[in-house]
Design a protein around this motif. Structure first.
Motif, PDB file in Angstrom:
ATOM      1  N   MET A  19      10.785  -6.012 -10.897  1.00 18.82           N
ATOM      2  CA  MET A  19      10.173  -6.109  -9.588  1.00 18.82           C
ATOM      3  C   MET A  19       9.822  -4.689  -9.129  1.00 18.82           C
ATOM      4  SD  MET A  19      11.401  -8.106  -6.175  1.00 18.82           S
ATOM      5  CE  MET A  19      10.837  -9.646  -6.853  1.00 18.82           C
ATOM      6  N   LEU A  20       8.586  -4.498  -8.762  1.00 11.14           N
ATOM      7  CA  LEU A  20       8.104  -3.209  -8.303  1.00 11.14           C
ATOM      8  C   LEU A  20       8.443  -3.026  -6.827  1.00 11.14           C
ATOM      9  CD1 LEU A  20       6.342  -0.875  -9.558  1.00 11.14           C
ATOM     10  CD2 LEU A  20       4.459  -1.856  -8.259  1.00 11.14           C
ATOM     11  N   THR A  21       8.938  -1.859  -6.473  1.00  9.27           N
ATOM     12  CA  THR A  21       9.293  -1.583  -5.082  1.00  9.27           C
ATOM     13  C   THR A  21       8.133  -0.901  -4.366  1.00  9.27           C
ATOM     14  OG1 THR A  21      10.160   0.630  -5.505  1.00  9.27           O
ATOM     15  CG2 THR A  21      11.707  -1.233  -5.752  1.00  9.27           C
ATOM     16  N   LEU A  22       8.219  -0.867  -3.049  1.00  5.03           N
ATOM     17  CA  LEU A  22       7.202  -0.182  -2.249  1.00  5.03           C
ATOM     18  C   LEU A  22       7.152   1.294  -2.614  1.00  5.03           C
ATOM     19  CD1 LEU A  22       5.104  -0.038   0.016  1.00  5.03           C
ATOM     20  CD2 LEU A  22       7.007   0.252   1.610  1.00  5.03           C
ATOM     21  N   ASP A  23       8.297   1.918  -2.756  1.00  2.00           N
ATOM     22  CA  ASP A  23       8.328   3.345  -3.094  1.00  2.00           C
ATOM     23  C   ASP A  23       7.643   3.620  -4.427  1.00  2.00           C
ATOM     24  OD1 ASP A  23       9.613   4.047  -0.742  1.00  2.00           O
ATOM     25  OD2 ASP A  23      11.613   3.944  -1.636  1.00  2.00           O
ATOM     26  N   GLU A  24       7.890   2.765  -5.424  1.00  2.00           N
ATOM     27  CA  GLU A  24       7.248   2.930  -6.729  1.00  2.00           C
ATOM     28  C   GLU A  24       5.739   2.758  -6.615  1.00  2.00           C
ATOM     29  OE1 GLU A  24      10.669   1.369  -9.811  1.00  2.00           O
ATOM     30  OE2 GLU A  24       9.585  -0.119  -8.616  1.00  2.00           O
ATOM     31  N   LEU A  25       5.311   1.745  -5.871  1.00  2.00           N
ATOM     32  CA  LEU A  25       3.876   1.513  -5.680  1.00  2.00           C
ATOM     33  C   LEU A  25       3.225   2.708  -4.984  1.00  2.00           C
ATOM     34  CD1 LEU A  25       1.335  -0.257  -5.772  1.00  2.00           C
ATOM     35  CD2 LEU A  25       2.102  -1.287  -3.615  1.00  2.00           C
ATOM     36  N   LEU A  26       3.870   3.229  -3.951  1.00  2.00           N
ATOM     37  CA  LEU A  26       3.300   4.360  -3.223  1.00  2.00           C
ATOM     38  C   LEU A  26       3.223   5.608  -4.087  1.00  2.00           C
ATOM     39  CD1 LEU A  26       4.922   3.895   0.303  1.00  2.00           C
ATOM     40  CD2 LEU A  26       2.586   3.310  -0.418  1.00  2.00           C
ATOM     41  N   LEU A  27       4.185   5.812  -4.958  1.00  2.00           N
ATOM     42  CA  LEU A  27       4.125   6.956  -5.877  1.00  2.00           C
ATOM     43  C   LEU A  27       2.951   6.822  -6.835  1.00  2.00           C
ATOM     44  CD1 LEU A  27       7.886   7.585  -6.717  1.00  2.00           C
ATOM     45  CD2 LEU A  27       6.342   9.075  -5.428  1.00  2.00           C
ATOM     46  N   ILE A  28       2.726   5.626  -7.348  1.00  2.00           N
ATOM     47  CA  ILE A  28       1.603   5.387  -8.255  1.00  2.00           C
ATOM     48  C   ILE A  28       0.287   5.605  -7.515  1.00  2.00           C
ATOM     49  CG2 ILE A  28       0.364   3.601  -9.554  1.00  2.00           C
ATOM     50  CD1 ILE A  28       3.202   2.444 -10.231  1.00  2.00           C
ATOM     51  N   LEU A  29       0.167   5.056  -6.320  1.00  2.00           N
ATOM     52  CA  LEU A  29      -1.061   5.214  -5.536  1.00  2.00           C
ATOM     53  C   LEU A  29      -1.323   6.672  -5.190  1.00  2.00           C
ATOM     54  CD1 LEU A  29      -0.700   2.144  -3.171  1.00  2.00           C
ATOM     55  CD2 LEU A  29      -2.531   2.505  -4.850  1.00  2.00           C
ATOM     56  N   GLU A  60      -0.247  -7.653 -15.089  1.00  2.00           N
ATOM     57  CA  GLU A  60      -1.641  -8.062 -15.271  1.00  2.00           C
ATOM     58  C   GLU A  60      -2.158  -8.635 -13.964  1.00  2.00           C
ATOM     59  OE1 GLU A  60      -3.517  -7.484 -17.901  1.00  2.00           O
ATOM     60  OE2 GLU A  60      -1.827  -6.565 -18.930  1.00  2.00           O
ATOM     61  N   LEU A  61      -3.145  -7.967 -13.394  1.00  2.00           N
ATOM     62  CA  LEU A  61      -3.732  -8.415 -12.138  1.00  2.00           C
ATOM     63  C   LEU A  61      -5.166  -8.861 -12.366  1.00  2.00           C
ATOM     64  CD1 LEU A  61      -2.481  -5.595  -9.762  1.00  2.00           C
ATOM     65  CD2 LEU A  61      -1.629  -7.932  -9.898  1.00  2.00           C
ATOM     66  N   ALA A  76       0.483  -6.775   0.541  1.00  2.00           N
ATOM     67  CA  ALA A  76      -0.300  -7.796  -0.165  1.00  2.00           C
ATOM     68  C   ALA A  76      -0.333  -7.516  -1.667  1.00  2.00           C
ATOM     69  CB  ALA A  76      -1.716  -7.867   0.408  1.00  2.00           C
ATOM     70  N   LEU A  77      -0.481  -6.249  -2.041  1.00  2.00           N
ATOM     71  CA  LEU A  77      -0.505  -5.909  -3.464  1.00  2.00           C
ATOM     72  C   LEU A  77       0.859  -6.144  -4.106  1.00  2.00           C
ATOM     73  CD1 LEU A  77      -2.198  -4.929  -5.804  1.00  2.00           C
ATOM     74  CD2 LEU A  77      -1.688  -2.576  -5.123  1.00  2.00           C
ATOM     75  N   LEU A  78       1.927  -5.803  -3.409  1.00  2.00           N
ATOM     76  CA  LEU A  78       3.273  -6.070  -3.935  1.00  2.00           C
ATOM     77  C   LEU A  78       3.508  -7.565  -4.110  1.00  2.00           C
ATOM     78  CD1 LEU A  78       5.452  -3.462  -2.044  1.00  2.00           C
ATOM     79  CD2 LEU A  78       5.089  -3.606  -4.519  1.00  2.00           C
ATOM     80  N   ASN A  81       4.598  -8.875  -7.676  1.00  2.00           N
ATOM     81  CA  ASN A  81       5.939  -9.393  -7.845  1.00  2.00           C
ATOM     82  C   ASN A  81       6.052 -10.917  -7.836  1.00  2.00           C
ATOM     83  OD1 ASN A  81       7.106  -6.822  -8.083  1.00  2.00           O
ATOM     84  ND2 ASN A  81       7.230  -6.605  -5.871  1.00  2.00           N
ATOM     85  N   HIS A  82       5.074 -11.574  -7.276  1.00  2.00           N
ATOM     86  CA  HIS A  82       5.173 -13.031  -7.160  1.00  2.00           C
ATOM     87  C   HIS A  82       3.952 -13.767  -7.714  1.00  2.00           C
ATOM     88  CE1 HIS A  82       8.714 -12.270  -4.820  1.00  2.00           C
ATOM     89  NE2 HIS A  82       8.032 -11.497  -4.025  1.00  2.00           N
ATOM     90  N   GLY A  83       3.037 -13.013  -8.287  1.00  2.00           N
ATOM     91  CA  GLY A  83       1.865 -13.592  -8.908  1.00  2.00           C
ATOM     92  C   GLY A  83       1.111 -14.469  -8.019  1.00  2.00           C
TER      93      GLY A  83
END
Length: 76
Positions: free
Chosen positions: A1-11, A54-55, A68-70, A74-76
Motif C-alpha cells: 500500500m502506497l502512503t501519501l508521503d511516498e506519493l508526494l516524494l515521487i511527485l 498498473e494504472l 484520488a490517486l492514492l 491502493n484500491h483499484g
C-alpha cells in the motif's frame, strides 16, 4: 500500500520541485500544487516501474488530487 508521503516524494521528484509539499495537501488539486500533466505521467510511469502499480491511461486525468490517486493505486 502506497502512503501519501511516498506519493508526494515521487511527485516532487518527477516535477523537479526543489521543496517537497506537506501532507496537508491530500485534497488539493495537482494543478494547484504545481504538478502539470507531464509530471503526473512521469509519476504514474515510475509507480508502474518501481512499485508494480498498473494504472489506466486516464488515471492522471480522472485523479485530480493526491487522495484520488492514492485511492486508484491502493484500491483499484
Amino acid at each position: 500500500m502506497l502512503t501519501l508521503d511516498e506519493l508526494l516524494l515521487i511527485l516532487t521528484d518527477c516535477a523537479g520541485s526543489p521543496e517537497p509539499v506537506s501532507g496537508a495537501v491530500i485534497d488539493a488539486e495537482f494543478a494547484d500544487l504545481g504538478y502539470d500533466s507531464v509530471a503526473l505521467i512521469e509519476a504514474t510511469g515510475r509507480l508502474s516501474r518501481d512499485h508494480g502499480v498498473e494504472l489506466d491511461d486516464d488515471a492522471t486525468a480522472t485523479a485530480r488530487t493526491p487522495r484520488a490517486l492514492l485511492e486508484l493505486i491502493n484500491h483499484g
